[in-house]
Design an enzyme around this catalytic site. Structure first.
Site, PDB file in Angstrom:
ATOM      1  CG  ASN A  50      -5.207   4.429   8.866  1.00 36.20           C
ATOM      2  OD1 ASN A  50      -5.583   5.531   8.460  1.00 36.20           O
ATOM      3  ND2 ASN A  50      -4.074   4.265   9.495  1.00 36.20           N
ATOM      4  N   GLY A  57       0.809  -1.215   0.000  1.00 37.77           N
ATOM      5  CA  GLY A  57       0.000   0.000   0.000  1.00 37.77           C
ATOM      6  C   GLY A  57       0.843   1.266   0.000  1.00 37.77           C
ATOM      7  CB  THR A  58       3.868   2.254   1.897  1.00 31.76           C
ATOM      8  OG1 THR A  58       3.251   2.157   3.182  1.00 31.76           O
ATOM      9  CG2 THR A  58       4.832   3.419   1.911  1.00 31.76           C
ATOM     10  CG  HIS A 111      -0.011  -6.249   5.275  1.00 31.87           C
ATOM     11  ND1 HIS A 111      -0.090  -5.879   6.591  1.00 31.87           N
ATOM     12  CD2 HIS A 111       0.337  -5.137   4.601  1.00 31.87           C
ATOM     13  CE1 HIS A 111       0.216  -4.594   6.715  1.00 31.87           C
ATOM     14  NE2 HIS A 111       0.478  -4.117   5.508  1.00 31.87           N
ATOM     15  CB  THR A 116      11.781 -10.154 -10.841  1.00 34.50           C
ATOM     16  OG1 THR A 116      12.942  -9.990 -11.655  1.00 34.50           O
ATOM     17  CG2 THR A 116      11.218 -11.551 -11.032  1.00 34.50           C
ATOM     18  CD  GLN A 167      -7.052  -0.448   7.637  1.00 37.85           C
ATOM     19  OE1 GLN A 167      -7.842  -1.354   7.854  1.00 37.85           O
ATOM     20  NE2 GLN A 167      -5.788  -0.506   8.023  1.00 37.85           N
ATOM     21  CB  SER A 170      -2.239  -2.978   1.419  1.00 39.02           C
ATOM     22  OG  SER A 170      -1.450  -3.822   2.228  1.00 39.02           O
ATOM     23  CB  CYS A 184       2.992   3.402  10.065  1.00 36.32           C
ATOM     24  SG  CYS A 184       2.545   2.045   9.019  1.00 36.32           S
TER      25      CYS A 184
END
Lengths: 388, 380
Positions: free
Chosen positions: B151, B71-72, B201, B237, B179, B199, B324
């Protein structure tokens, strides 16, 4: 019998690496930035992996910045230095044979007002320290030279270049070590390296993990900003499982080096000898000054390299036309062109890249298949591939 | 002691089926998708299938999905990439004060490069007003970036209305949906979204994997240059196992969406009921109709650090806000934007976030433990 000879494109992860990933991803999934106990467990694993990797690379843990891979690390090194030090100068020196993840950011910087000198290479695919010395200017902020070329395997004189740069403390030295790690040792301190790039999937780690070494004292403008992870240098929730897997892969790869490097060198020598015995092939990898795992040769005229790759595949032998990153577009190999082999030969390059898992017994059948493929394809195209 | 993980908004456990799919991919599809031989083609096919699954989930075209490392990166790419590519057209961006740091720090970077950024305020529920967006729009506005849902407090932004407003303006519309994605069905065309970050995760997929949706008409400069992957928009890759993991997580999220929404709403209600019946002094941060898995509560008279430490000792993993920023417990910029610098809420709020593996018993126990801890901490 499957023979995989494309290890410079990507390697098969070690089984232990996949296991490490699975364990960490499933049982230590918390965010290392979280303050609770589960977060701290993840943070500890991350710290251990960083310490292990740093020790194996002979650097400090604080000098490691984890990235999503080699491409990000190279982009970060080049652009991070350029933005951070642009008031000091706007000149960068690199070579004509760098990986696109170095060459393309350099092109972008040229559009943004930087000046880049691309050093040519000799017929052996190497630059010299003297060339670097001649190109250096007062406003040179960065020299970026790869350790091992990904297309022909030429090993660059990093130590000699480092000696030249020792007299220019304001010029930073970046080395793309993606192809060299675990195959060709490099003494970071002695070479005076400020930044170097590593990618896990080239030494049986996982894709999506890599790192940039940033010597203490070197400042970089982040490429990816946000939550402030990696000491503010690279934001984004850390990919803990893949990083732990990278530490494991590096340890295993270095063990394999210790045990098997002699065997790999012999293997490469035998390959070179066997290929040199096919008169219609032109060998592009120099016997000396090249890495123990990469061999590049050009097919006889009239044979299209991608057709040749598919022909070999019929015998379950996997090689590549040039670096995987540019293999979809048919263009002459940049490295071969820079070596001065001529456009035709540069368009017909084939790369064989070995890992410690390749074996002597593969050479005979593979070389026979190569000969047969050349014969078959020469007949089809009616060209004059030499009969062997 | 059974540990209760209520920090799913920070990161979520990988779903066993996702892990299984990734491990299979690592061992069987290890080829580089750019290689033209069998192993490369096999990886390429897996990549294509994952791409169409993600595209389908957003009502987008396959060519409009760019895989990233998360996401970042997607946020940085969206902001810096469109700003750099369109800087001849204008140098003004609009965002909000409550964005994730991935957006805010990218904006700061752009300000250093000579761009002008307007940070819109939010109301006390954490909601930005469409009128404010309209008033901030200028001829030289090239991008509006407003998160789909916050979030920390879960407040859902008026994305559809902002999308409609921007239909008559050349500025692109980016939304950080990290989120919201998975729990809220999002059709980019219906909402008028030009760029969307997601994202893996956060939805029980692996870390190190995410994507940016980029509408076909958007001009964007890559962040990462090199090989020609992702239609020259993101070199490197491809992380095929990570991408396969993301696609599988998306399929599971879509299949279980309704059931989860109901479950999370019920858990939120259960916590509220326990808090109320205990006579505890508390204020819910955010809005009633926010993301169902995020429950952010202020306990006046407490201090968030001691709250979290005590919760952790009781086996409950919660958070002060986004992970974060959690390394340092600075007051949350989101709560500051909602309540002001002086409010006690910015120092006494805890975020509980629900997800895979939680049970009703866990939620009730967590609420009861919280009551005990808050009472202990506020006893004079």
């Amino acid at each position: 019998m499957m023979i995989y000879l494309d290890n410079s494109a990507t390697t098969k992860p070690f089984p232990e690496v996949v296991d490490a990933f699975a364990t960490v991803a499933s049982h230590y999934f918390a965010n290392p930035s979280s303050l609770h106990g589960l977060g701290m467990k993840a943070e500890r694993l991350l710290r251990q992996a960083r310490e292990q990797i740093a020790a194996m690379l002979d650097v400090k843990p604080s000098e490691i910045v984890f990235t999503s891979g080699g491409t990000e690390a190279n982009n970060f090194a080049i652009k991070g230095v350029a933005w951070q030090y642009r008031r000091r100068g706007r000149h960068i020196i690199t070579t004509e044979i760098e990986h696109p993840s170095v060459a393309e950011p350099c092109r972008q910087l040229e559009e943004l007002g930087f000046e880049v000198t691309y050093l040519p290479v000799g017929p052996d695919g190497r630059v010299s320290a003297e060339q670097v010395a001649r190109a250096l200017r007062d406003d040179t902020i960065l020299v970026s030279v790869m350790h091992v070329n990904n297309e022909v395997g030429a090993v660059q004189p990093i130590e000699e270049i480092g000696a030249v740069l020792a007299r220019h403390p304001k010029t930073l030295f970046h080395v793309d070590r993606v192809q060299g790690i675990g195959k060709v040792p490099l003494d970071v301190k002695r070479c005076g390296i400020d930044l170097f790039t590593v990618s896990a999937h080239k030494f049986h780690g996982l894709r999506g993990a890599g790192l940039l070494y940033v010597r203490d004292g070197v400042r970089l403008t982040p490429l990816i900003a946000g939550g402030g992870q990696e000491r503010q240098l690279r934001s984004g929730t850390e990919n803990v499982a893949a990083i732990v897997a990278m530490a494991k892969a590096l340890r295993l790869a270095l063990e394999r080096y210790e045990r098997d490097i002699g065997r790999l060198r012999e293997l490469k020598a035998e390959w070179l000898q066997a290929l040199a015995a096919i008169p219609s092939l032109s060998i592009n990898t120099a016997e000396r000054g090249s890495a123990p795992h990469i061999i590049n040769f050009s097919l006889p005229s009239g044979i299209k390299p991608e057709v040749f790759v598919h022909e070999l595949e019929k015998s379950e032998i996997y090689v590549s036309t040039t670096s995987a990153c540019s293999s979809k577009r048919r263009a002459p190999s940049k490295t071969l062109l820079a070596m001065g082999v001529g456009e035709g030969r540069a368009e017909r390059g084939i790369r064989i890249s070995l890992s410690f898992d390749n074996r002597r017994e593969e050479i005979k059948p593979a070389v026979a298949a190569i000969q047969q493929a050349i014969k078959t394809l020469s007949e089809v195209t009616g060209s004059h591939g030499d009969e062997v | 002691m059974e540990r209760i993980y209520l920090d799913h908004a920070a990161t979520s456990p990988i779903h066993p089926d996702v892990a299984a799919g990734m491990i299979q991919s690592m061992t069987e599809q290890f080829g580089n998708p750019s290689s033209i031989h069998y192993f490369g083609r096999q990886s390429r096919r897996a990549l294509d299938e994952a791409r169409s699954a993600i595209a389908r989930s957003l009502g987008a075209k396959e060519t409009e999905i760019v895989f990233t490392s998360g996401g970042t990166e997607a946020d940085n790419f969206a902001l810096i990439g469109t700003a750099m590519a369109n800087r001849e057209r204008g140098r003004h961006l609009i965002t909000t004060a409550i964005e994730h740091h991935a957006v805010l720090r990218a904006c700061e970077h752009l300000q250093k490069q000579g761009f002008d950024v307007t940070y819109l305020p939010v109301d006390e529920h954490g909601r930005v007003s469409v009128e404010d967006v309209k008033a901030a729009l200028r001829d030289d506005t090239i991008l509006v970036s407003i998160m789909f849902a916050n979030n920390e407090v879960g407040t859902i932004q008026p994305i559809r209305e902002i999308g409609a407003l921007l239909r008559d303006h050349p500025a692109y519309f980016h939304t950080d949906a990290v989120q919201a994605y998975g729990l809220i069905p999002i059709d980019v065309n219906e909402y008028g979204i030009d760029l969307l970050s997601l994202s893996s995760h956060k939805i029980n997929g692996p870390k190190g994997s995410g994507a940016l949706y980029v509408r076909g008409t958007v001009r964007i400069t890559p962040l990462l240059f090199g090989g020609e992957q992702e239609r020259k928009r993101r070199a490197g890759t491809e992380n095929v196992p990570g991408i396969i993991g993301l696609a599988r997580a998306v399929e599971i999220a879509e299949r279980t969406r309704e059931e989860k929404r109901k479950q999370y709403a019920a858990w939120r209600e259960a916590m509220l009921t326990i808090f109320r019946s205990s006579g505890l002094d508390f204020i819910v941060n955010g809005s009633e109709d926010g993301l169902p898995h995020i429950f952010n509560v202020a306990f006046p008279g407490t201090n968030v650090e001691s709250l979290l430490v005590n919760l952790d000792l009781a086996g409950i993993a919660a958070s002060s806000g986004s992970a974060c920023t959690a390394g340092s417990i600075d007051p949350s910029h989101v709560l500051v934007a909602m309540c002001g610098n002086e409010s006690e809420r910015i120092r006494s709020s805890v975020r509980f976030s629900f997800g895979l593996g939680n049970t009703t018993e866990q939620i009730e126990r967590a609420a009861e433990e919280t009551v005990k801890i808050v009472k202990r901490l506020t006893k004079r």
